[in-house]
Design an enzyme around this catalytic site. Structure first.
Site, PDB file in Angstrom:
ATOM      1  N   ASP A   8      65.302  26.117  41.996  1.00  0.00           N
ATOM      2  CA  ASP A   8      65.484  27.390  42.675  1.00  0.00           C
ATOM      3  C   ASP A   8      64.591  28.486  42.091  1.00  0.00           C
ATOM      4  O   ASP A   8      64.506  28.647  40.868  1.00  0.00           O
ATOM      5  CB  ASP A   8      66.952  27.802  42.543  1.00  0.00           C
ATOM      6  CG  ASP A   8      67.243  29.156  43.156  1.00  0.00           C
ATOM      7  OD1 ASP A   8      67.167  29.275  44.386  1.00  0.00           O
ATOM      8  OD2 ASP A   8      67.553  30.099  42.381  1.00  0.00           O
ATOM      9  N   GLU A  64      61.103  25.977  44.883  1.00  0.00           N
ATOM     10  CA  GLU A  64      61.111  27.205  45.668  1.00  0.00           C
ATOM     11  C   GLU A  64      60.307  28.211  44.856  1.00  0.00           C
ATOM     12  O   GLU A  64      60.655  28.502  43.706  1.00  0.00           O
ATOM     13  CB  GLU A  64      62.524  27.737  45.892  1.00  0.00           C
ATOM     14  CG  GLU A  64      62.514  29.024  46.716  1.00  0.00           C
ATOM     15  CD  GLU A  64      63.813  29.799  46.653  1.00  0.00           C
ATOM     16  OE1 GLU A  64      64.051  30.596  47.577  1.00  0.00           O
ATOM     17  OE2 GLU A  64      64.582  29.625  45.689  1.00  0.00           O
TER      18      GLU A  64
END
Length: 586
Positions: free
Chosen positions: A254, A291
């Site tokens: 993330d 990401e």
């Protein structure tokens, strides 16, 4: 036996407990009583306690006073404030022991939140849905973060105990049973992990190891200091732990743009290399995905297997944002960067990966964003029309399905699912679910009120417009509203959409996947009127061609060249929202 370098280790006589606490003068492990731990020069405290077995519960007592859970706890049966439990990972017998995974070009991802994926909200309940995923054409189930978080409901990005799958969904053996059942059906399972911050409640590491954090800041508080060897090892060992002990097939990291202190050798590089060593050791296909809002093309390479410092692919937010503007007309926030030419941005993403490849971003104050990405393979990009962020970071948590016409969404799906990038769906998207996915959490006291007021400030305009219809993130009903209704997929519009998605993914599996390895970007363009064209050179030398009308009006267009893969033929006029895919032999 347990080979972890963090957390308790089962020994022939009992359990060895370990804690890195460089600022503590004394640490005891508390079981039936307190057992003193011995300190070494590197700030580690250790104690082997004889007779302790798996299932034992323990805490650490710092300097004779503060009792805390193990930061590398394998399980927290009483949530983050309770004792940690010793887990013997070797005791689980894997039925799919010979599973080695699937190559990256076969990947079709479905992102899911365990708590809202089924009415039961558990690991075990997902098993009953795996056959549905396989029949749809999904090859990889990606779970939102599981690291133990406070309370009974959370997106997962507020995790504070990285090694402990949250007990609200079941026990560790239940999670393993889910992964085992998925592997028996040929499904990969990925896990979303968060290495850029800890949640705001229940993290005690700074009390006894303040150097774990730096003076740098992230949107969620002080950054983690990966310049420190022990801190770096904590994250890398965690990544390997999920892949080795639970046999996940891959990880999605993330918001890595929010990891400022990575050290002289970047932590992300070292993590990739360590996962590559595990893949080489076990002969497994292991996949790492990023990401990264910074669009760093140099970090990506889907062709190297096993990993040697880079990552298979990146979630391509550019692709989503351009589509969202084109389909909804919304231009607020980061969508403003795509407002002027959304169709051309879609074409650029299909033709070379990122939309922003070094150009200034007005939304970011004119700062250049991204790197050239056209030389990367298309498989370096995970493309999607919806995900948890893009639905949940809206005031109402409303899905694309409620914002655009069915014809427009179906055209976008026909492009996304057959393009030679990696497609991803958000749970329920395969049947056009309109179940919202609003932000929800289960904090209490001042923190709960701070979260509530923060949302009100962020979405002040929406509160003014929608009033009490804006969901309260702390209310149980907000969470409940997000639970999927699986009955929708069997009748009416749900059954029609599911049939479409299944046909598209069958074409992908049978016609495109065998040709994807070695695919290169080609040309792509879009007119102001809505005519989109693109082509790619596939790995077997054939050319994949796309022609689509992304408007509600018919357009003049030449018939596409090649053998039909998907879509209707036309003669000089392309109907509204029509999508045509063709293969041209070399």
């Amino acid at each position: 036996m347990n080979s972890r370098s963090h957390g308790p280790r089962l020994t022939a006589k009992g359990v060895e407990f370990r804690l890195w606490a460089p600022n503590a003068e004394r640490v005891d492990v508390v079981l039936d009583r307190a057992y003193p731990m011995q300190q070494d020069k590197d700030g580690w405290f250790r104690a082997e306690v004889e007779g302790v077995v798996a299932g034992a519960r323990y805490r650490f007592r710092i300097d004779g006073d503060n009792e805390v859970p193990d930061p590398a706890s394998a399980f927290q049966p009483e949530d983050i404030t309770g004792p940690s439990e010793v887990v013997d990972h070797a005791s689980y017998t894997w039925r799919s022991a010979e599973w080695r995974g699937r190559p990256w070009e076969e990947t079709v991802v479905l992102e899911a939140h365990v708590g809202t994926f089924t009415p039961q909200g558990s690991y075990r309940a997902i098993i009953d849905k795996l056959d549905d995923l396989v029949a749809t054409g999904i090859t990889a189930l990606e779970l939102m973060p599981l690291a133990d978080f406070p309370g009974k409901r959370n997106w997962g990005y507020d995790g504070v105990l990285w090694y402990a799958p949250d007990s609200v969904y079941g026990r560790p053996e239940d999670l393993k049973a889910l992964i085992d059942a998925a592997h028996e059906r040929g499904l990969m399972v990925f896990l979303d992990v968060v290495y850029n911050h800890f949640g705001p409640e229940g993290n005690h590491i700074g009390q006894y190891a303040p150097t774990f954090f730096s003076d740098s800041h992230t949107p969620w508080g002080n950054a983690i200091n990966y310049d420190v060897e022990q801190v770096r090892a904590f994250a890398i060992d965690n990544a390997v732990y999920w892949l080795r002990e639970y046999r996940f097939d891959g990880l999605r990291l993330d918001a890595v743009h929010a990891i400022p202190d990575q050290g002289e050798i970047p932590m992300l590089y070292e993590l990739s290399r360590e996962v590559g060593k595990l893949a080489a050791e076990t002969g497994r296909h292991l996949h790492l995905v990023l990401e990264n809002d910074d669009n760093i093309a140099a970090q990506l390479d889907p062709t190297i297997d096993p990993h040697r410092g880079q990552y298979r692919a990146q979630w391509n937010d550019d692709y989503h944002h351009a589509w969202h503007v084109a389909l909804t007309g919304e231009t607020q926030g980061y969508y403003s960067d795509y407002a002027k030419r959304p169709l051309q941005h879609i074409a650029r993403s299909l033709g070379s990966g990122f939309v922003y490849q070094g150009e200034p971003s007005e939304h970011r104050g004119g700062t250049p964003r991204g790197e050239p990405s056209g030389e990367l393979p298309p498989l370096a990009f995970i493309n999607f029309l919806q995900n948890h962020d893009q639905i949940g970071n809206r005031a109402l948590g409303d899905r694309l399905e409620s914002l655009a016409t069915p014809e427009a969404v179906e055209a976008a799906l026909a492009i996304t699912l057959l393009a030679p990038t990696v497609p991803m769906l958000f749970m329920g998207e395969e049947w056009g679910s309109q179940a919202p996915f609003p932000f929800f959490c289960d904090f209490h006291g001042d923190l709960a009120e701070a979260v509530r007021q923060g949302r009100r400030k962020e979405f002040a305009g929406a509160y003014e417009k929608y009033g009490d219809d804006v969901p309260d993130p702390l209310d149980q009903s907000t969470f409940t509203s997000a639970v999927l209704n699986w009955g929708e997929r069997d009748t009416g519009a749900g059954a029609k959409r599911l049939a479409l998605v299944r046909r598209l993914l069958a074409v992908r599996r049978e016609t495109l996947v065998p040709r994807l390895r070695g695919t290169k970007f080609g040309d792509a363009s879009a007119t102001e009127q809505g005519l989109l064209t693109a082509d790619w050179r596939l790995g077997d030398g054939t050319t994949l061609r796309l022609a689509a009308n992304l408007s509600g009006q018919q357009l003049n267009a030449e018939a596409p060249i090649g053998t039909k893969v998907w879509g209707d033929d036309w003669d000089g006029i392309i109907p509204p929202w029509a999508v045509s895919w063709r293969l041209e032999e070399s």
